[in-house]
Design a protein around this motif. Structure first.
Motif, PDB file in Angstrom:
ATOM      1  N   PHE A   1      30.005  23.815  40.515  1.00 13.57           N
ATOM      2  CA  PHE A   1      29.091  24.943  40.686  1.00 13.57           C
ATOM      3  C   PHE A   1      28.158  25.010  39.486  1.00 13.57           C
ATOM      4  CE2 PHE A   1      30.233  27.376  44.374  1.00 13.57           C
ATOM      5  CZ  PHE A   1      31.515  26.950  44.670  1.00 13.57           C
ATOM      6  N   PRO A   2      26.864  25.188  39.723  1.00 10.44           N
ATOM      7  CA  PRO A   2      25.955  25.228  38.565  1.00 10.44           C
ATOM      8  C   PRO A   2      26.169  26.452  37.698  1.00 10.44           C
ATOM      9  CG  PRO A   2      24.765  25.616  40.621  1.00 10.44           C
ATOM     10  CD  PRO A   2      26.150  25.260  41.004  1.00 10.44           C
ATOM     11  N   SER A   3      26.681  27.542  38.271  1.00  9.54           N
ATOM     12  CA  SER A   3      26.876  28.730  37.440  1.00  9.54           C
ATOM     13  C   SER A   3      27.971  29.587  38.064  1.00  9.54           C
ATOM     14  CB  SER A   3      25.579  29.539  37.354  1.00  9.54           C
ATOM     15  OG  SER A   3      25.129  29.854  38.651  1.00  9.54           O
ATOM     16  N   SER A   4      28.563  30.465  37.235  1.00  6.11           N
ATOM     17  CA  SER A   4      29.544  31.413  37.774  1.00  6.11           C
ATOM     18  C   SER A   4      28.874  32.760  37.907  1.00  6.11           C
ATOM     19  CB  SER A   4      30.730  31.573  36.831  1.00  6.11           C
ATOM     20  OG  SER A   4      31.090  30.370  36.268  1.00  6.11           O
ATOM     21  N   VAL A   5      29.276  33.489  38.948  1.00  7.35           N
ATOM     22  CA  VAL A   5      28.733  34.830  39.126  1.00  7.35           C
ATOM     23  C   VAL A   5      29.912  35.779  39.324  1.00  7.35           C
ATOM     24  CG1 VAL A   5      26.471  34.239  40.049  1.00  7.35           C
ATOM     25  CG2 VAL A   5      28.430  34.249  41.552  1.00  7.35           C
ATOM     26  N   ASP A   6      29.669  37.056  39.171  1.00  6.81           N
ATOM     27  CA  ASP A   6      30.753  37.997  39.402  1.00  6.81           C
ATOM     28  C   ASP A   6      30.593  38.655  40.769  1.00  6.81           C
ATOM     29  OD1 ASP A   6      29.700  41.020  37.666  1.00  6.81           O
ATOM     30  OD2 ASP A   6      28.618  39.617  38.941  1.00  6.81           O
ATOM     31  N   ASP A   7      31.629  39.374  41.160  1.00  6.53           N
ATOM     32  CA  ASP A   7      31.672  39.900  42.523  1.00  6.53           C
ATOM     33  C   ASP A   7      30.491  40.803  42.838  1.00  6.53           C
ATOM     34  OD1 ASP A   7      35.305  40.251  42.874  1.00  6.53           O
ATOM     35  OD2 ASP A   7      33.935  38.544  42.921  1.00  6.53           O
TER      36      ASP A   7
ATOM     37  N   THR B   1      27.427  40.773  41.708  1.00  6.77           N
ATOM     38  CA  THR B   1      26.189  40.033  41.975  1.00  6.77           C
ATOM     39  C   THR B   1      26.232  39.415  43.368  1.00  6.77           C
ATOM     40  OG1 THR B   1      26.411  39.369  39.671  1.00  6.77           O
ATOM     41  CG2 THR B   1      24.591  38.421  40.918  1.00  6.77           C
ATOM     42  N   VAL B   2      27.413  38.932  43.739  1.00  7.47           N
ATOM     43  CA  VAL B   2      27.517  38.308  45.061  1.00  7.47           C
ATOM     44  C   VAL B   2      27.308  39.352  46.150  1.00  7.47           C
ATOM     45  CG1 VAL B   2      29.034  37.062  46.632  1.00  7.47           C
ATOM     46  CG2 VAL B   2      29.039  36.505  44.218  1.00  7.47           C
ATOM     47  N   LYS B   3      27.847  40.543  45.943  1.00  5.71           N
ATOM     48  CA  LYS B   3      27.640  41.597  46.929  1.00  5.71           C
ATOM     49  C   LYS B   3      26.161  41.916  47.053  1.00  5.71           C
ATOM     50  CE  LYS B   3      32.091  43.845  46.724  1.00  5.71           C
ATOM     51  NZ  LYS B   3      32.894  44.962  46.248  1.00  5.71           N
ATOM     52  N   ASP B   4      25.465  41.967  45.920  1.00  2.00           N
ATOM     53  CA  ASP B   4      24.032  42.220  45.995  1.00  2.00           C
ATOM     54  C   ASP B   4      23.312  41.092  46.709  1.00  2.00           C
ATOM     55  OD1 ASP B   4      23.920  43.707  42.667  1.00  2.00           O
ATOM     56  OD2 ASP B   4      24.271  44.580  44.665  1.00  2.00           O
ATOM     57  N   THR B   5      23.774  39.865  46.485  1.00  2.14           N
ATOM     58  CA  THR B   5      23.127  38.736  47.152  1.00  2.14           C
ATOM     59  C   THR B   5      23.315  38.840  48.657  1.00  2.14           C
ATOM     60  OG1 THR B   5      23.672  37.363  45.259  1.00  2.14           O
ATOM     61  CG2 THR B   5      22.977  36.227  47.250  1.00  2.14           C
ATOM     62  N   LEU B   6      24.547  39.174  49.078  1.00  7.01           N
ATOM     63  CA  LEU B   6      24.809  39.267  50.506  1.00  7.01           C
ATOM     64  C   LEU B   6      24.021  40.408  51.128  1.00  7.01           C
ATOM     65  CD1 LEU B   6      28.629  38.541  50.643  1.00  7.01           C
ATOM     66  CD2 LEU B   6      26.785  37.097  51.434  1.00  7.01           C
ATOM     67  N   ASP B   7      23.758  41.446  50.344  1.00 11.00           N
ATOM     68  CA  ASP B   7      22.954  42.558  50.839  1.00 11.00           C
ATOM     69  C   ASP B   7      21.501  42.196  50.965  1.00 11.00           C
ATOM     70  OD1 ASP B   7      24.553  45.505  49.482  1.00 11.00           O
ATOM     71  OD2 ASP B   7      24.278  44.787  51.543  1.00 11.00           O
ATOM     72  N   GLY B   8      21.123  41.186  50.235  1.00  7.78           N
ATOM     73  CA  GLY B   8      19.721  40.783  50.277  1.00  7.78           C
ATOM     74  C   GLY B   8      18.945  41.180  49.046  1.00  7.78           C
ATOM     75  N   ALA B   9      19.620  41.821  48.095  1.00  3.12           N
ATOM     76  CA  ALA B   9      18.881  42.301  46.923  1.00  3.12           C
ATOM     77  C   ALA B   9      18.684  41.210  45.891  1.00  3.12           C
ATOM     78  CB  ALA B   9      19.640  43.471  46.294  1.00  3.12           C
ATOM     79  N   GLU B  10      19.541  40.183  45.893  1.00  2.00           N
ATOM     80  CA  GLU B  10      19.431  39.133  44.884  1.00  2.00           C
ATOM     81  C   GLU B  10      19.568  37.776  45.554  1.00  2.00           C
ATOM     82  OE1 GLU B  10      21.770  41.137  41.150  1.00  2.00           O
ATOM     83  OE2 GLU B  10      21.487  38.968  41.247  1.00  2.00           O
TER      84      GLU B  10
ATOM     85  N   ARG C   1      31.756  30.718  42.415  1.00  2.00           N
ATOM     86  CA  ARG C   1      32.758  30.609  41.364  1.00  2.00           C
ATOM     87  C   ARG C   1      32.733  31.914  40.588  1.00  2.00           C
ATOM     88  NH1 ARG C   1      33.077  25.813  36.869  1.00  2.00           N
ATOM     89  NH2 ARG C   1      34.733  26.721  35.607  1.00  2.00           N
ATOM     90  N   ASP C   2      33.879  32.568  40.533  1.00  2.00           N
ATOM     91  CA  ASP C   2      33.939  33.890  39.914  1.00  2.00           C
ATOM     92  C   ASP C   2      33.927  33.763  38.403  1.00  2.00           C
ATOM     93  OD1 ASP C   2      34.417  36.479  39.168  1.00  2.00           O
ATOM     94  OD2 ASP C   2      35.996  36.794  40.640  1.00  2.00           O
ATOM     95  N   SER C   3      33.037  34.513  37.758  1.00  2.00           N
ATOM     96  CA  SER C   3      32.947  34.400  36.310  1.00  2.00           C
ATOM     97  C   SER C   3      34.097  35.110  35.604  1.00  2.00           C
ATOM     98  CB  SER C   3      31.612  34.971  35.820  1.00  2.00           C
ATOM     99  OG  SER C   3      31.396  36.235  36.390  1.00  2.00           O
ATOM    100  N   ASN C   4      34.739  36.069  36.257  1.00  2.00           N
ATOM    101  CA  ASN C   4      35.844  36.789  35.604  1.00  2.00           C
ATOM    102  C   ASN C   4      37.154  36.022  35.688  1.00  2.00           C
ATOM    103  OD1 ASN C   4      34.102  38.883  35.085  1.00  2.00           O
ATOM    104  ND2 ASN C   4      34.582  39.944  36.990  1.00  2.00           N
ATOM    105  N   THR C   5      37.485  35.487  36.862  1.00  2.12           N
ATOM    106  CA  THR C   5      38.780  34.830  37.018  1.00  2.12           C
ATOM    107  C   THR C   5      38.659  33.307  37.025  1.00  2.12           C
ATOM    108  OG1 THR C   5      38.559  34.832  39.396  1.00  2.12           O
ATOM    109  CG2 THR C   5      39.655  36.723  38.419  1.00  2.12           C
ATOM    110  N   ASP C   6      37.417  32.797  37.010  1.00  2.00           N
ATOM    111  CA  ASP C   6      37.158  31.355  36.999  1.00  2.00           C
ATOM    112  C   ASP C   6      37.861  30.632  38.149  1.00  2.00           C
ATOM    113  OD1 ASP C   6      37.515  28.496  34.856  1.00  2.00           O
ATOM    114  OD2 ASP C   6      35.759  29.251  35.894  1.00  2.00           O
ATOM    115  N   GLU C   7      37.742  31.210  39.340  1.00  2.00           N
ATOM    116  CA  GLU C   7      38.283  30.537  40.515  1.00  2.00           C
ATOM    117  C   GLU C   7      37.232  30.566  41.601  1.00  2.00           C
ATOM    118  OE1 GLU C   7      41.621  32.938  41.044  1.00  2.00           O
ATOM    119  OE2 GLU C   7      43.029  31.545  40.131  1.00  2.00           O
ATOM    120  N   VAL C   8      37.396  29.663  42.565  1.00  2.00           N
ATOM    121  CA  VAL C   8      36.446  29.630  43.672  1.00  2.00           C
ATOM    122  C   VAL C   8      36.821  30.732  44.663  1.00  2.00           C
ATOM    123  CG1 VAL C   8      35.593  28.257  45.592  1.00  2.00           C
ATOM    124  CG2 VAL C   8      36.079  27.169  43.412  1.00  2.00           C
ATOM    125  N   LYS C   9      35.854  31.521  45.052  1.00  2.00           N
ATOM    126  CA  LYS C   9      36.135  32.617  45.973  1.00  2.00           C
ATOM    127  C   LYS C   9      35.185  32.559  47.158  1.00  2.00           C
ATOM    128  CE  LYS C   9      37.175  36.720  44.038  1.00  2.00           C
ATOM    129  NZ  LYS C   9      37.321  37.775  43.041  1.00  2.00           N
TER     130      LYS C   9
END
Lengths: 370, 205
Positions: free
Chosen positions: A163-169, A171-180, A201-209
């Motif tokens: 994964f090129p970068s890790s994101v947290d939950d 940010t992903v929720k915002d992405t799924l909403d369409g905001a990011e 890839r979760d930035s807090n737990t460093d696992e694929v989600k």
């Protein structure tokens, strides 16, 4: 003397009769006891349910034919559909011979037949380059993978380190909403409802989600442990274990559209099989995306399409000592939801006019108009 | 005279009674299982549990991975010279399911993999062998289809709670593998490698 004699005479043979009747009582008791014991013995015998073994055979045949279809689809480069189908038929014949030997040991006759022309042609879309991202052949990051087709066996394999970068939950929720636009997600739309599935890839737990969103506020997440992760979307599993976030797949109805968004944010392989013929499928997707979407041959690049067997019908015969069972079943490994009812369009000709026909669904009927 | 008749009557009555009791006692049913500690109920239940274990393992792919959980020579991982496990299920998901279903209840299991060779013989490969089964054992079996490009599997990730075996790169039909080899298929081009049968035999310890 006379009194003693008369009292003795009145007793008669009472002792004898008493002894006789007691003996009869004991024998009757033994009879009753025996029937109770034997009834319990009879009741607890295994019923040796023949319908059970017939159903097991049906399941084994479905799984066996499905495995063979998958193997035939995966190999052989860019073979035509009829080549693949005849290889599948040969393999089923061989499977039949092997299985019949096992059944014969149990006194059963089992047969499985793959008749000519009992398959549905489809297309397999593959990206088998683990170092490539999920963009289309033309490099688009937001593109339609399949439009208005029945899809099965949609699987992705990713490596955590790719994964090129890790994101947290959040940010992903915002992405799924369409905001990011910070995470890759696939959107599945079956005409009535739409779902989005993000893989990150979760930035807090460093696992694929995997996070799914049903466009009305419901988010659901699953986590995978380990370095390389296999996500089976139509099978609703993550690394072989059931994932609650993917359980929306059960609600998918007949045909759906799949599109990828932010496809440059994920690297790995994926594959899916659609029930459309390769030629018309490619033209429709290219028209939808406004450019070349897939390579034509394996080896040209990723992703590419090949003709494939989408589904096939097999005939089963099971002949046992007390049960004879014959049936036809449809094999479509990894297919979600209900079985397809839409007939496959194999060929389309337009006469007069210019440009493509437009299509509308009216219940079970599809109408085409210029 | 009458005294002797009474005595005779009492004798005959007691003889009749004794004969009746003796007859009733020896006519009582002794079922085949009356003398053992295993009842028919328990056998049925164990057989059904074994069926369920196989179905669950087949559903999530653990059964196929366990069948392919060998090294290049065809020995299961971690079995040493015997080639089979002797102290419980194999160290993968299928073994975890078996142990959870049977070990804690004092039920012992053997697992065999039956496969056919070119001459039509059915050979048996032991996966788990813990002794000769008792007379009250029950068995369940399931077929697994193997194709040419199935790969052998190696030990699972130690961090993986589910103990899912990891695939290697060695395909079944490659030169180095002779697992479940059905020589008739060498050279056939239809992709089917073999159909094996996994048999689980369970009995009470």
């Amino acid at each position: 003397m006379a009194d003693v004699a008369s009292s003795v005479r009145e007793r008669g043979q009472l002792i004898l009769i008493g002894g006789l009747s007691l003996a009869v009582v004991f024998v009757a008791l033994a009879l009753v006891l025996n029937s109770a014991i034997y009834t319990e013995n009879l009741a607890t015998r295994t019923s040796d349910n023949p319908a059970d073994t017939a159903m097991q055979f049906r399941h084994d045949a479905l799984v066996g034919a499905g495995t063979v279809i998958e193997h035939v689809n995966r190999n052989g480069g860019d073979r035509t559909y009829s080549d693949r189908y005849s290889e599948y038929q040969n393999a089923v014949d061989e499977w039949q011979g092997l299985h019949a030997s096992y059944s014969a040991v149990n006194g059963l006759f089992t047969e499985i037949r793959a008749p000519d022309g009992a398959g549905n042609e489809g297309t397999r879309v593959v990206d088998d380059d683990p170092g490539s991202n999920y963009t289309s052949a033309a490099g688009q990051t937001d593109w339609t993978v399949a439009n208005d087709a029945q899809i099965r066996q949609l699987q992705m394999n990713v490596d955590k380190g790719d994964f090129p970068s890790s994101v947290d939950d959040g940010t992903v929720k915002d992405t799924l909403d369409g905001a990011e636009n910070s995470a890759f997600y696939a959107e599945i739309d079956d005409g009535a409802d739409s779902w989005r599935v993000a893989v990150y890839r979760d930035s807090n737990t460093d696992e694929v989600k995997v996070m799914s969103y049903d466009l009305s506020g419901g988010f659901s997440t699953c986590t995978a442990e380990g370095e390389s992760v296999q996500i089976d979307i139509t099978g609703e599993t993550l690394d072989g274990t059931h994932c609650e976030a993917l359980s929306f797949v059960d609600d998918l109805s007949n045909t759906h559209a799949i599109s990828y968004h932010n496809a440059h944010l994920i690297f790995g392989t994926y594959e899916l099989t659609v029930d459309r013929v390769e030629g018309s499928f490619r033209s429709e997707v290219d028209a939808e995306n406004g450019g070349s979407t897939y390579f034509d041959n394996p080896g040209d690049g990723a992703p590419y399409t090949t003709p494939a067997i989408y589904s096939a019908t097999i005939e089963l015969v099971y002949d046992g000592p007390s049960v004879t069972y014959e049936t036809e079943v449809r094999v479509a490994p990894g297919e979600p939801g209900e079985s397809a009812v839409a007939p496959p369009v194999a060929h389309l000709d337009t006469f007069g006019g210019s440009g493509p026909l437009s299509k509308e669904h009216d219940g079970d009927v599809t109408r085409w108009s210029p | 005279m009458r005294g002797q008749a009474h005595t005779l009557e009492a004798l005959v009555a007691s003889l009749l009674l004794l004969a009746g009791v003796a007859f009733a006692l020896q006519v009582t049913t002794v079922t085949p299982l009356s003398a053992s500690t295993s009842s028919q109920h328990i056998e049925n239940q164990q057989g059904a549990t074994a069926d369920g274990v196989l179905a669950a393992a087949a559903e999530n792919g653990a059964l196929k991975r366990a069948v392919l959980f060998t090294d290049d020579e065809g020995n299961f991982h971690g079995t040493g010279n015997d080639g089979y496990y002797t102290s419980g299920g194999p160290p993968n998901r299928f073994g975890a399911i078996l142990n959870r279903a049977f070990e804690s209840r004092g039920i012992v299991f053997n697992v065999y993999v039956n496969y056919q060779t070119a001459d039509g013989l059915v050979k048996q490969k032991r996966m788990v062998y813990r002794g000769v089964p008792s007379d009250h054992a029950s068995a369940a079996s399931k077929k697994v289809t193997l194709v040419d490009d199935d790969v052998l599997h190696a030990d699972p990730d130690p961090n993986d709670d589910y103990e899912v075996a990891k695939p290697t790169a060695t395909a079944l039909d490659s030169e180095s593998s002779s697992l479940y080899r059905d020589a008739v298929n060498d050279g056939s081009d239809d992709g089917l490698y073999n159909v094996v049968e996994v048999e689980v035999v369970v009995w009470r310890m």
